[in-house]
Design an enzyme around this catalytic site. Sequence first.
Site, short mmCIF file in Angstrom:
data_model
loop_
_atom_site.label_atom_id
_atom_site.label_comp_id
_atom_site.label_asym_id
_atom_site.label_seq_id
_atom_site.Cartn_x
_atom_site.Cartn_y
_atom_site.Cartn_z
N GLY A 1 -0.48 -2.43 6.27
CA GLY A 1 -0.33 -3.70 6.96
C GLY A 1 -1.61 -4.50 6.84
O GLY A 1 -2.44 -4.23 5.97
N THR B 1 0.84 -1.20 0.00
CA THR B 1 0.00 0.00 0.00
C THR B 1 0.88 1.25 0.00
O THR B 1 2.01 1.20 0.49
CB THR B 1 -0.86 -0.03 1.29
OG1 THR B 1 -1.83 -1.04 1.14
CG2 THR B 1 -1.51 1.29 1.60
N1 ASP Z 1 -3.62 -2.24 4.68
C1 ASP Z 1 -3.95 -2.77 3.38
C2 ASP Z 1 -5.22 -3.56 3.48
O1 ASP Z 1 -5.39 -4.31 4.42
C3 ASP Z 1 -2.89 -3.62 2.81
C4 ASP Z 1 -1.52 -2.98 2.75
O2 ASP Z 1 -1.15 -2.21 3.62
O3 ASP Z 1 -0.79 -3.25 1.78
O4 ASP Z 1 -6.03 -3.48 2.58
#
Ligand code: ASP
Length: 336
Positions: A246, A195
């Site tokens: 995360g 992300t």
């Molecule tokens: N936090 C994001 C989600 O759970 C994933 C990520 O941080 O890459 O959709």
Amino acid sequence: MTRRTALLLSLCLSSPLASAAEPVLVIHGGAGVERGDLSPTEEAAARTALRQALVKGHQALAAGRPALEAVTAAITVLEDDPTFNAGKGAVFTHDGRNELDASLMDGATLKAGAVAGVHRVRNPILLANAVMQHSPHVMMVGEGAETFAATQHIALVDPSYFRTEKRWQQLQKALREDAAGQAHADLETARHFGTVGAVALDAQGSLAAGTSTGGMTNKRYGRVGDSPIIGAGTYANATCAVSGTGWGEFYIRTAAAHDICARMQYLKQGPDEAGRAVINERIPALGGDGGAIVLSADGRAATPFNTQGMYRGWIGADGVPHVAIFADEPLPLPGQ
Ligand code: ASP
């Protein structure tokens, strides 16, 4: 000191300009990255993209533009770069689609905008901005959000635009593991987060935060993570700005971004202490993992994470970008 001088002095000290720190922008491109994940070429490309995003955001800050613009500009660069799990290069859902989420918050006004589950919006962060600026709502999802995008002249693309072979193969691996009946095997793949997010402090002393993602590989049933949820993946007010990355379910359950800000606002913790309390204590205690970027109104930054790496960087008034990926790479931060 005369009474008039004292009054003038107190007015100066309480004006936002007088209390403003130097502008600063901090970004992340996702936690969970491990050394073995990246070829030297991919690693170099990631560092270049991080620098480009920092420089783009810094241009806005250096021109005296609001923090919100710097955040949006930096995130747009990362969304356009296939390295990261946002915009082009987003991960695939169980059904082989790219479903994108994003959010944005202005710390000066507490205005916020968010979109979830869109699959034709080239830059979801721009749509989140339009939701915030040009609608009475905070969050729009799916087809409704895309209909609104069209009214705002936000670029729509064919869903195939987001596809990269690497992400497709990550989905195939997760599906094979599913088929082999490995309980929660998809989580191994899903750990490679990616992300993107940004937090900024502008010359007026205002903060902003934003986050954009494709979510988690093999997600199903319209799953929405923390990234578009104000207070979970993104939060900004007059005290702090936070963007998380995360395992989203844990960020939602702990209201992670807001908890970090609340600790700074009410407990007077610094970005480092508040960030560590949530990212290195609360979230792992529940079984989650990830990281965050945190910025205070006086320009102190923290980039806590509990994984082997997190794409991250910052840029200050001198316009020199600083980037790091792995946990053992030093990245001296403003105010630390
Ligand atoms: N936090 C994001 C989600 O759970 C994933 C990520 O941080 O890459 O959709």
